[in-house]
Write a protein that holds these residues in place. Structure first.
Motif, short mmCIF file in Angstrom:
data_model
loop_
_atom_site.label_atom_id
_atom_site.label_comp_id
_atom_site.label_asym_id
_atom_site.label_seq_id
_atom_site.Cartn_x
_atom_site.Cartn_y
_atom_site.Cartn_z
N VAL A 8 27.03 75.46 35.22
CA VAL A 8 28.11 74.79 35.75
C VAL A 8 29.14 74.97 36.31
CG1 VAL A 8 29.20 73.32 34.20
CG2 VAL A 8 26.64 73.27 33.35
N LEU A 9 29.57 74.39 37.03
CA LEU A 9 31.02 74.63 37.85
C LEU A 9 31.94 73.36 37.44
CD1 LEU A 9 33.14 75.96 39.96
CD2 LEU A 9 32.21 74.71 41.21
N PHE A 10 33.05 74.46 36.32
CA PHE A 10 34.19 73.22 35.78
C PHE A 10 35.03 72.76 36.74
CE2 PHE A 10 32.30 74.16 31.61
CZ PHE A 10 32.81 73.58 31.05
N GLY A 20 30.41 77.66 30.66
CA GLY A 20 30.62 77.62 31.42
C GLY A 20 30.38 78.82 32.69
N ASP A 21 29.68 78.55 34.30
CA ASP A 21 29.62 80.00 34.44
C ASP A 21 30.51 80.33 35.75
OD1 ASP A 21 26.52 80.18 34.20
OD2 ASP A 21 26.38 78.02 34.45
N ASP A 22 31.48 78.97 36.11
CA ASP A 22 32.61 79.27 37.15
C ASP A 22 33.69 77.96 37.28
OD1 ASP A 22 34.15 80.57 38.75
OD2 ASP A 22 32.66 80.32 40.06
N TYR A 23 34.79 78.17 37.40
CA TYR A 23 36.02 76.87 37.96
C TYR A 23 36.53 76.97 38.83
CZ TYR A 23 39.27 80.31 36.70
OH TYR A 23 40.28 81.82 35.98
N VAL A 24 37.17 75.99 39.54
CA VAL A 24 37.91 75.65 40.23
C VAL A 24 39.28 74.75 39.74
CG1 VAL A 24 36.93 76.57 42.35
CG2 VAL A 24 37.28 73.52 41.38
N VAL A 45 22.49 72.09 39.70
CA VAL A 45 23.35 72.74 39.08
C VAL A 45 24.88 71.54 38.92
CG1 VAL A 45 24.46 72.00 41.72
CG2 VAL A 45 25.43 73.73 39.98
N ILE A 46 25.45 72.06 38.14
CA ILE A 46 26.91 70.51 37.79
C ILE A 46 27.43 70.61 38.07
CG2 ILE A 46 27.89 69.43 35.73
CD1 ILE A 46 25.04 69.56 34.61
N ILE A 47 28.66 70.01 38.18
CA ILE A 47 29.80 70.19 39.41
C ILE A 47 30.66 69.29 37.93
CG2 ILE A 47 32.22 70.15 40.08
CD1 ILE A 47 28.49 69.84 42.17
N LEU A 48 31.70 70.08 36.71
CA LEU A 48 32.03 69.13 35.57
C LEU A 48 33.53 69.14 35.63
CD1 LEU A 48 30.97 67.60 32.84
CD2 LEU A 48 30.34 69.42 32.72
N ASP A 49 33.99 68.18 35.39
CA ASP A 49 35.59 67.81 35.07
C ASP A 49 35.59 67.64 33.66
OD1 ASP A 49 38.89 67.54 34.71
OD2 ASP A 49 38.28 65.37 35.28
N VAL A 50 37.12 68.58 33.34
CA VAL A 50 36.69 68.98 31.46
C VAL A 50 37.32 68.27 31.28
CG1 VAL A 50 38.76 70.37 29.93
CG2 VAL A 50 37.15 71.90 31.84
N MET A 51 37.88 67.51 31.94
CA MET A 51 38.53 66.26 30.90
C MET A 51 38.40 64.45 31.59
SD MET A 51 41.43 67.54 29.37
CE MET A 51 42.41 65.81 28.84
N LEU A 52 37.28 64.22 30.52
CA LEU A 52 37.14 62.90 30.84
C LEU A 52 37.10 62.08 29.90
CD1 LEU A 52 33.22 64.06 31.70
CD2 LEU A 52 34.96 63.76 32.88
N PRO A 53 37.00 60.63 30.62
CA PRO A 53 37.81 59.60 29.09
C PRO A 53 36.99 59.63 27.96
CG PRO A 53 36.36 58.36 31.36
CD PRO A 53 36.28 60.28 31.34
#
Length: 234
Positions: free
Chosen positions: A83-85, A103-107, A55-63
């Protein structure tokens, strides 16, 4: 929670805020998972290749790369990884774009660690990445907690807890007979929301005592000058 072969769940945390990435990583290691974190999109792609995450926890905004682009590249080699955004509070377009991109979900930030862990557990179950034998029940003495249904009972009698009380009790039940300091409890249950206000811990410990110990042999004890400990009643 473990993988179908009994090995730890492998999670990749991607966020360019080092403190937040470490906070998430620590919380997932507390779950018994194997965790790596990356601060950039390119680092995330490399880590996905070596870790082979469940599983991956992935920030939408990266540098460097956007989280959407990272997802596209990772899915080329890991088409089924959930993937959880992580998105900004008001960035509705980011949430829509993330889900549209696969993406599968987001918080949304800020978030509670309890919510993130619950979402990840749900994603892993949907993906069939964890053992069907996995048990979500914690037992200390006659105190029983079902982590999935959020049901708690002592001696067969149901105990109704708020979300924060539940998370606090879960921390104690995962560390039975271990003395936990106020600082440790603050970091685990409240993260960065209360900035060292240890009195909030005292308040919620008192709430828990009224619900799990009232009229019974006490299980939640104060170790003066150190912290608190949960242990079976004698």
């Amino acid at each position: 929670m473990s993988r179908a072969d009994g090995t730890p769940v492998r999670a990749l945390v991607v966020d360019d805020e080092p403190t937040l990435a470490e906070l998430l990583s620590t919380a997932l290691r507390f779950e018994g998972w194997q965790v790596e974190h990356a601060l950039t999109g390119h680092a995330a792609i490399r880590a996905a290749t070596t870790l082979d995450p469940d599983v991956i926890i992935l920030d939408v905004m990266l540098p460097d790369l956007s989280g959407i682009e990272v997802l596209r590249r990772v899915r080329a080699t890991h088409p089924d990884v959930p993937v959880l955004f992580l998105t900004a509070k008001d960035a509705v377009e980011d949430r829509i774009a993330g889900l549209t991109a696969g993406g599968d979900d987001y918080v949304t930030k800020p978030f509670s660690l309890e919510e993130v862990v619950a979402r990840l557990r749900a994603l892993l179950r949907r993906a069939g990445a964890v053992s069907s034998r996995d048990e979500a029940t914690l037992v200390v003495g006659d105190l029983v907690m079902d982590e999935d249904s959020h049901e708690v009972s002592r001696g067969g009698e149901d105990i109704h807890l708020t979300a924060t009380e539940f998370e606090l009790l879960r921390y104690f039940m995962r560390n039975p007979r271990r003395v936990l300091s106020k600082a440790q409890i603050l970091d685990r249950v409240w993260q960065y929301d209360f900035g060292g206000q240890a009195n909030i811990v005292e308040l919620y410990v008192s709430y828990l005592r009224r619900k799990i110990d009232k009229g019974r042999e006490p299980m939640l004890h104060t170790v003066r000058g150190v912290g608190y400990v949960l242990k079976p009643a004698t």
